[in-house]
Design an enzyme around this catalytic site. Sequence first.
Site, short mmCIF file in Angstrom:
data_model
loop_
_atom_site.label_atom_id
_atom_site.label_comp_id
_atom_site.label_asym_id
_atom_site.label_seq_id
_atom_site.Cartn_x
_atom_site.Cartn_y
_atom_site.Cartn_z
CE LYS A 1 -22.13 -70.82 8.15
NZ LYS A 1 -21.35 -71.22 7.11
NE ARG B 1 -14.59 -73.04 10.09
CZ ARG B 1 -14.62 -71.97 10.79
NH1 ARG B 1 -13.30 -71.73 12.11
NH2 ARG B 1 -15.04 -70.97 10.55
CE LYS C 1 -19.20 -68.22 6.59
NZ LYS C 1 -19.01 -69.30 5.29
C1 PBG Z 1 -17.40 -72.47 4.35
C2 PBG Z 1 -19.00 -73.24 5.56
C3 PBG Z 1 -18.78 -73.03 6.73
C4 PBG Z 1 -19.72 -73.77 6.59
C5 PBG Z 1 -20.46 -73.58 6.08
N1 PBG Z 1 -19.39 -73.07 4.63
C6 PBG Z 1 -17.30 -72.90 7.62
C7 PBG Z 1 -16.48 -71.49 7.67
O1 PBG Z 1 -16.73 -70.24 6.70
O2 PBG Z 1 -15.22 -71.93 8.52
C8 PBG Z 1 -20.18 -73.47 7.89
C9 PBG Z 1 -21.74 -74.57 8.51
C10 PBG Z 1 -21.74 -74.51 9.33
O3 PBG Z 1 -21.17 -74.84 10.87
O4 PBG Z 1 -22.92 -75.55 9.99
N2 PBG Z 1 -16.51 -71.28 3.88
#
Ligand code: PBG
Length: 324
Positions: A249, A206, A196
Amino acid sequence: MHLQRRNRILRATPAIRSMVAENALTPNDFIAPLFIDEGTNVAYEIPSMPNYFRYSIDLTIKEVKLLWSLGIKSVLLFVKAKDETKDNTGKEAWNPDGLMQRAIKAIKDAVPEMLIMTDVALDPYSIYGHDGIVKDGEIINDATVEALVKMSLSHAQAGADFVAPSDMMDGRIGAIREALEHENFTNVGIMSYSAKYASCFYGPFRDALDSAPGFGDKKTYQMDYANRKEAIKETLMDVEEGADIVMVKPAMAYLDIIREIKNTVDVPVSAYHVSGEYAMIKAAAKMGWLNEEKAIIESLTSIKRAGADLIATYFAKQAVQLIS
Ligand code: PBG
């Protein structure tokens, strides 16, 4: 000209093109992310994600029934925690009567066969909007892992089929697996967000959960997008620690990573086509600059071609309708 090989023969008609296509999308490819809110009859359209909603549990159930009827087999749950439940321990995350736990039970009751995956990270519950516990301005690893273990067990207790840790702390997959074994949740899977990246493409998400970090960024735990080998290292460690499915991701700016991981591991690979990727297509389509339907199918097919066995995408429902 006398050519030995004419490649255009295999592209001549829709019939031959479809017969030789190397990849095709099916409803089995998709995981539908869902944003869940308190209340009843709440459908809040996320401003930066047109036509995507945060639903209260009652409307979530309707949506899950629709998704199941379209052939989608899995949902990935995120909740919008109330401000008054937020702190720096994340304890609302393992409240047995919390929004996530109620949502899991309600979906299981309504559509028992739907696979429920749950986001595991502290950001929706953190006063700082960070995925872990903060101490002296730092996100501390080991205490956070303990919290994530409690959170995962609580989701399993409520009926989750897979927990999906998205926090990027070190050692959390092993710790969660050990705890699931210890508590006899031997049927609960782990889909690890293994690679990630610290990405600007999470911006709209967010907004959806009001979970933007209150200070700094997430670069001390999410990965640097300059790196490729690091993704392999992270993913191999997660598999070793017990991840059943690994995830890359975001997706479209990381197709090379998806392919590397696919060639390296022996577990299913998923890719998260994230909120910013959704927003880009929606925005361009709204301006009349892209054909939305074609952009969706081309994007998702490219993610599958790159090596994703599963794709988490806000287009899941629309894509299934388009391909049927
Ligand atoms: C939280 C999380 C995030 C996403 C999935 N789980 C945001 C982040 O890491 O700040 C992002 C998903 C998206 O943008 O569709 N841990």
